[in-house]
Design a protein around this motif. Structure first.
Motif, PDB file in Angstrom:
ATOM      1  N   ASP A  50       0.855  -1.184   0.000  1.00  0.00           N
ATOM      2  CA  ASP A  50       0.000   0.000   0.000  1.00  0.00           C
ATOM      3  C   ASP A  50       0.889   1.232   0.000  1.00  0.00           C
ATOM      4  O   ASP A  50       2.117   1.137  -0.059  1.00  0.00           O
ATOM      5  N   GLY A  51       0.249   2.396   0.067  1.00  0.00           N
ATOM      6  CA  GLY A  51       0.991   3.640  -0.026  1.00  0.00           C
ATOM      7  C   GLY A  51       1.962   3.863   1.113  1.00  0.00           C
ATOM      8  O   GLY A  51       2.978   4.531   0.941  1.00  0.00           O
ATOM      9  N   GLU A  52       1.649   3.327   2.270  1.00  0.00           N
ATOM     10  CA  GLU A  52       2.560   3.487   3.399  1.00  0.00           C
ATOM     11  C   GLU A  52       3.801   2.621   3.236  1.00  0.00           C
ATOM     12  O   GLU A  52       4.918   3.035   3.554  1.00  0.00           O
ATOM     13  N   GLN A  53       3.613   1.398   2.730  1.00  0.00           N
ATOM     14  CA  GLN A  53       4.746   0.491   2.549  1.00  0.00           C
ATOM     15  C   GLN A  53       5.596   0.871   1.347  1.00  0.00           C
ATOM     16  O   GLN A  53       6.812   0.975   1.437  1.00  0.00           O
ATOM     17  N   TYR A  54       4.952   1.053   0.201  1.00  0.00           N
ATOM     18  CA  TYR A  54       5.644   1.228  -1.070  1.00  0.00           C
ATOM     19  C   TYR A  54       5.087   2.451  -1.809  1.00  0.00           C
ATOM     20  O   TYR A  54       4.379   2.319  -2.806  1.00  0.00           O
ATOM     21  N   PRO A  55       5.385   3.647  -1.320  1.00  0.00           N
ATOM     22  CA  PRO A  55       4.730   4.849  -1.853  1.00  0.00           C
ATOM     23  C   PRO A  55       4.953   5.086  -3.340  1.00  0.00           C
ATOM     24  O   PRO A  55       4.033   5.531  -4.038  1.00  0.00           O
ATOM     25  N   TYR A  56       6.141   4.803  -3.828  1.00  0.00           N
ATOM     26  CA  TYR A  56       6.415   5.089  -5.229  1.00  0.00           C
ATOM     27  C   TYR A  56       5.633   4.191  -6.183  1.00  0.00           C
ATOM     28  O   TYR A  56       5.310   4.595  -7.298  1.00  0.00           O
ATOM     29  N   TYR A  57       5.339   2.975  -5.761  1.00  0.00           N
ATOM     30  CA  TYR A  57       4.631   2.064  -6.661  1.00  0.00           C
ATOM     31  C   TYR A  57       3.264   2.637  -7.021  1.00  0.00           C
ATOM     32  O   TYR A  57       2.882   2.700  -8.191  1.00  0.00           O
ATOM     33  N   GLY A  58       2.528   3.082  -6.021  1.00  0.00           N
ATOM     34  CA  GLY A  58       1.232   3.681  -6.286  1.00  0.00           C
ATOM     35  C   GLY A  58       1.344   4.976  -7.061  1.00  0.00           C
ATOM     36  O   GLY A  58       0.520   5.268  -7.941  1.00  0.00           O
ATOM     37  N   SER A  59       2.384   5.763  -6.772  1.00  0.00           N
ATOM     38  CA  SER A  59       2.563   7.037  -7.456  1.00  0.00           C
ATOM     39  C   SER A  59       2.810   6.844  -8.956  1.00  0.00           C
ATOM     40  O   SER A  59       2.339   7.639  -9.773  1.00  0.00           O
ATOM     41  N   MET A  60       3.548   5.813  -9.298  1.00  0.00           N
ATOM     42  CA  MET A  60       3.917   5.617 -10.694  1.00  0.00           C
ATOM     43  C   MET A  60       2.964   4.701 -11.459  1.00  0.00           C
ATOM     44  O   MET A  60       2.807   4.839 -12.672  1.00  0.00           O
ATOM     45  N   PHE A  61       2.337   3.769 -10.747  1.00  0.00           N
ATOM     46  CA  PHE A  61       1.489   2.791 -11.426  1.00  0.00           C
ATOM     47  C   PHE A  61       0.023   2.870 -11.012  1.00  0.00           C
ATOM     48  O   PHE A  61      -0.763   1.964 -11.279  1.00  0.00           O
ATOM     49  N   GLY A  62      -0.356   3.941 -10.341  1.00  0.00           N
ATOM     50  CA  GLY A  62      -1.762   4.261 -10.139  1.00  0.00           C
ATOM     51  C   GLY A  62      -2.490   3.519  -9.045  1.00  0.00           C
ATOM     52  O   GLY A  62      -3.702   3.694  -8.893  1.00  0.00           O
ATOM     53  N   GLY A  63      -1.795   2.715  -8.274  1.00  0.00           N
ATOM     54  CA  GLY A  63      -2.480   1.995  -7.202  1.00  0.00           C
ATOM     55  C   GLY A  63      -1.853   0.641  -6.949  1.00  0.00           C
ATOM     56  O   GLY A  63      -0.745   0.331  -7.415  1.00  0.00           O
ATOM     57  N   TYR A  64      -2.601  -0.203  -6.228  1.00  0.00           N
ATOM     58  CA  TYR A  64      -2.111  -1.502  -5.781  1.00  0.00           C
ATOM     59  C   TYR A  64      -3.177  -2.553  -6.031  1.00  0.00           C
ATOM     60  O   TYR A  64      -4.381  -2.259  -6.050  1.00  0.00           O
ATOM     61  N   GLY A  65      -2.729  -3.808  -6.204  1.00  0.00           N
ATOM     62  CA  GLY A  65      -3.654  -4.934  -6.280  1.00  0.00           C
ATOM     63  C   GLY A  65      -4.797  -4.718  -7.251  1.00  0.00           C
ATOM     64  O   GLY A  65      -4.593  -4.415  -8.429  1.00  0.00           O
ATOM     65  N   ASP A  66      -6.038  -4.864  -6.743  1.00  0.00           N
ATOM     66  CA  ASP A  66      -7.234  -4.753  -7.578  1.00  0.00           C
ATOM     67  C   ASP A  66      -7.817  -3.342  -7.606  1.00  0.00           C
ATOM     68  O   ASP A  66      -8.933  -3.155  -8.102  1.00  0.00           O
ATOM     69  N   GLU A  67      -7.073  -2.363  -7.105  1.00  0.00           N
ATOM     70  CA  GLU A  67      -7.584  -0.993  -7.115  1.00  0.00           C
ATOM     71  C   GLU A  67      -7.845  -0.536  -8.548  1.00  0.00           C
ATOM     72  O   GLU A  67      -7.115  -0.887  -9.478  1.00  0.00           O
ATOM     73  N   GLU A  68      -8.885   0.247  -8.703  1.00  0.00           N
ATOM     74  CA  GLU A  68      -9.326   0.655 -10.036  1.00  0.00           C
ATOM     75  C   GLU A  68      -8.236   1.370 -10.830  1.00  0.00           C
ATOM     76  O   GLU A  68      -8.073   1.152 -12.024  1.00  0.00           O
ATOM     77  N   GLY A  69      -7.470   2.205 -10.173  1.00  0.00           N
ATOM     78  CA  GLY A  69      -6.471   2.989 -10.888  1.00  0.00           C
ATOM     79  C   GLY A  69      -5.185   2.252 -11.211  1.00  0.00           C
ATOM     80  O   GLY A  69      -4.360   2.748 -11.993  1.00  0.00           O
ATOM     81  N   HIS A  70      -4.994   1.075 -10.621  1.00  0.00           N
ATOM     82  CA  HIS A  70      -3.751   0.317 -10.813  1.00  0.00           C
ATOM     83  C   HIS A  70      -3.592  -0.035 -12.290  1.00  0.00           C
ATOM     84  O   HIS A  70      -4.392  -0.773 -12.856  1.00  0.00           O
ATOM     85  N   VAL A  71      -2.540   0.482 -12.920  1.00  0.00           N
ATOM     86  CA  VAL A  71      -2.406   0.370 -14.373  1.00  0.00           C
ATOM     87  C   VAL A  71      -1.899  -0.995 -14.826  1.00  0.00           C
ATOM     88  O   VAL A  71      -2.108  -1.394 -15.970  1.00  0.00           O
ATOM     89  N   ILE A  72      -1.219  -1.745 -13.944  1.00  0.00           N
ATOM     90  CA  ILE A  72      -0.662  -3.043 -14.332  1.00  0.00           C
ATOM     91  C   ILE A  72      -1.692  -4.145 -14.113  1.00  0.00           C
ATOM     92  O   ILE A  72      -2.112  -4.404 -12.981  1.00  0.00           O
TER      93      ILE A  72
END
Length: 540
Positions: A140-162
């Motif tokens: 999540d954003g607390e653990q891995y802030p850059y991942y969400g910033s660059m790829f739009g989110g985590y896991g099944d989140e709507e914005g997650h681009v991968i």
């Protein structure tokens, strides 16, 4: 600093000082030199570079951090799938030797280098890449802030681009995206997305950042908190004839003058955070050399828009008029910076030069404060950075100048500061009224400034202001997904107009950061991202 002078320091460090004054001893170094203290010739072969810097790292697990002091080290312990150019952000092969993209921009297939080993002797392969991305996407954003910033989110989140990352061969990885992402390959080249040993991070868990394992030119040896980090040559590095150095010691020296004096006395070989006022000292010393880092940054005053009175745009606009940015640049950058009016520097494609910056106008600032209900001003806390950064050589002095500007319009600002990691944490948590910070671009794309720092997706990670704008978000997502560069640039110009009106920042300056080193330092190339790979650096 001449060759003899450097070697004499190396002898002291490696042979005569058992307590390792500069933190550059290691278990391996001790074992190698044991019983050989009388053999001056053998020790002379050891090439130890001491890099003086303004602060300590936060963690050496690159996916968990956003600060440049951490990336300074991890850049040399880990490799990424693709690289930037030597002094630019053009994409080049790295752990991936080649790649192809589908016409619709939704699929990227990367062919990986074979025979590469992690520092723990496990194999680098497609499965290792998959495990890294699975780890990041599960956070999540607390653990891995850059991942969400660059790829739009985590896991099944709507914005997650991968959509998925699959090993389609032992040395082939296929990325499937939910929508096109124009800067996708540039994102992969960023330091946070370096590939770590799955064996190591699965075993270490949260402690991986204390004992990192990558495939890079140097392997981790020792970390003395707020003092030194030592890395040493990885003998099985997959790039031929690299690294040249046997050991690198990153030494934290927060005080600018003390760091300069350490360089002048020969205690360190490289120093970053050279203040512009000291440039002439370096240039006037025949034993030293001055390095200019290509400018790709912004220093700013951020205002946390969820805290009163900064929830009112008029207050934020008033601050933009209250601060004399030209005076700051003249006083603290001495001609090696330009006044900022946008959140991205002019070197970034999509920069909107047609925007008219807020002029220094204390009277207009007072009018706006009165309109917002504060004719007599208010009291607040102003966070001042405790360490020098490339975009702001002396945060304390800049804070004091801003404090005076604010007092002139009736605002009483109490300057506070904290240890660097705590400072970042408190600002990220929205605890500051206003804070000094900045950003050095990670990949040369406008997305890495505007989306990463000011989009609502990144509130609580890289968006420390907690500023949210659906209008801005829609424009930035459209720009991310657009492959036509001219269309993207137009969208980013629109985005800057929205940000300028809402004014969550006071953009202060775009600097040309300075570093210095002894003349014995060979082939050091300062990178615009602020993360310098030292694999090809040598000592004469």
């Amino acid at each position: 600093m001449g060759k003899k002078k450097f070697l004499s320091w190396a002898f002291l460090l490696l042979l005569l000082v058992s307590t390792a004054l500069y933190g550059c001893s290691s278990d391996n170094a001790s074992e190698n030199s044991e019983g050989e203290s009388g053999s001056e010739g053998d020790s002379a072969e050891q090439k130890v570079l001491i890099f003086g810097r303004g602060g300590d790292s936060v963690s050496l697990d690159p996916i968990t951090v956003t600060d440049g002091e951490s990336f300074k080290v991890t850049k040399n312990v880990f490799d990424t799938l693709v690289n930037f150019g030597e002094q630019d952000t053009e994409i080049e092969p790295a752990l991936a030797s080649e790649w192809t993209a589908s016409d619709d921009g939704l699929t990227y297939t990367l062919t990986l280098e074979e025979g590469v080993k992690f520092h723990d002797d496990t194999d680098f392969n497609a499965e290792a890449v998959v495990k890294n991305f699975e780890r990041w996407a599960a956070g999540d954003g607390e653990q891995y802030p850059y991942y969400g910033s660059m790829f739009g989110g985590y896991g099944d989140e709507e914005g997650h681009v991968i959509e998925s990352v699959e090993a389609t061969g032992d040395y082939e990885v296929t990325f499937t995206l939910k929508r096109p992402q124009a800067p996708f390959l540039k994102n992969l080249a960023m330091s946070p997305f370096a590939i770590a040993s799955p064996t190591a991070f699965e075993s270490a868990g949260d402690a991986f950042g204390d004992n990192p394992v990558g495939t890079g030119p140097f392997k981790f040896v020792e970390w003395k908190r707020n003092d030194t980090i030592t890395i040493e040559k990885f003998e099985d590095y997959w790039v031929e004839d690299e690294p040249k150095l046997d050991q690198v010691v990153f030494r934290a020296i927060p005080d600018n003058s003390a760091r300069l004096n350490a360089l002048l006395s020969g205690e360190i070989d490289l120093a970053d955070g050279i203040t512009p006022s000291d440039a002439s000292t370096i240039e006037g010393d025949e034993n030293l050399q001055l390095f200019e880092r290509p400018s790709m940054n912004v220093g700013y005053l951020g205002m946390t828009v969820t805290r009163e009175p900064f929830d009112d745009p008029k207050v934020r606009q008033a601050f933009n008029h209250a601060i004399d940015k030209q005076a700051l640049v003249d006083a603290f950058f001495e001609g090696r910076a330009e006044v900022a009016k946008n959140p991205i520097p002019p070197v970034i494609s999509g920069y909107n030069d047609s925007i008219e910056g807020y002029d220094y106008n204390p009277e207009r600032a007072k009018e706006l404060l009165a309109e917002a209900g504060f004719p007599d001003g208010f009291e607040m806390e102003l966070y001042a950075m405790p360490v020098p950064r490339p975009y702001m050589p002396d945060g304390q002095k800049v804070a004091e100048a801003i404090q005076k500007n604010l007092a002139d319009v009736g605002v009483t600002a109490e300057i506070v500061s904290f240890e660097w990691a705590t400072y970042l944490e408190k600002a990220a948590n929205g605890e500051a009224d206003a804070f000094l910070l900045g950003w050095t671009g990670d990949n040369g794309d406008a997305d890495n400034f505007l989306y990463a720092l000011l989009d609502q997706d990144n509130v609580g990670t890289n968006n420390y202001t907690y500023y949210e704008s659906q209008e801005l978000h829609d424009v930035l997502i459209q720009a991310q997904s657009e492959v036509d560069e001219d269309v993207r640039n137009d969208l980013y110009m629109q985005a800057q107009e929205i940000i300028h009106e809402d004014a969550p920042w006071v953009p202060l300056a775009h600097s040309t950061p300075l570093l210095a080193g002894g003349n014995n330092v060979v082939n050091f190339k300062a990178h615009p991202t602020g993360s310098d790979k030292l694999a090809s650096v040598d000592l004469e």
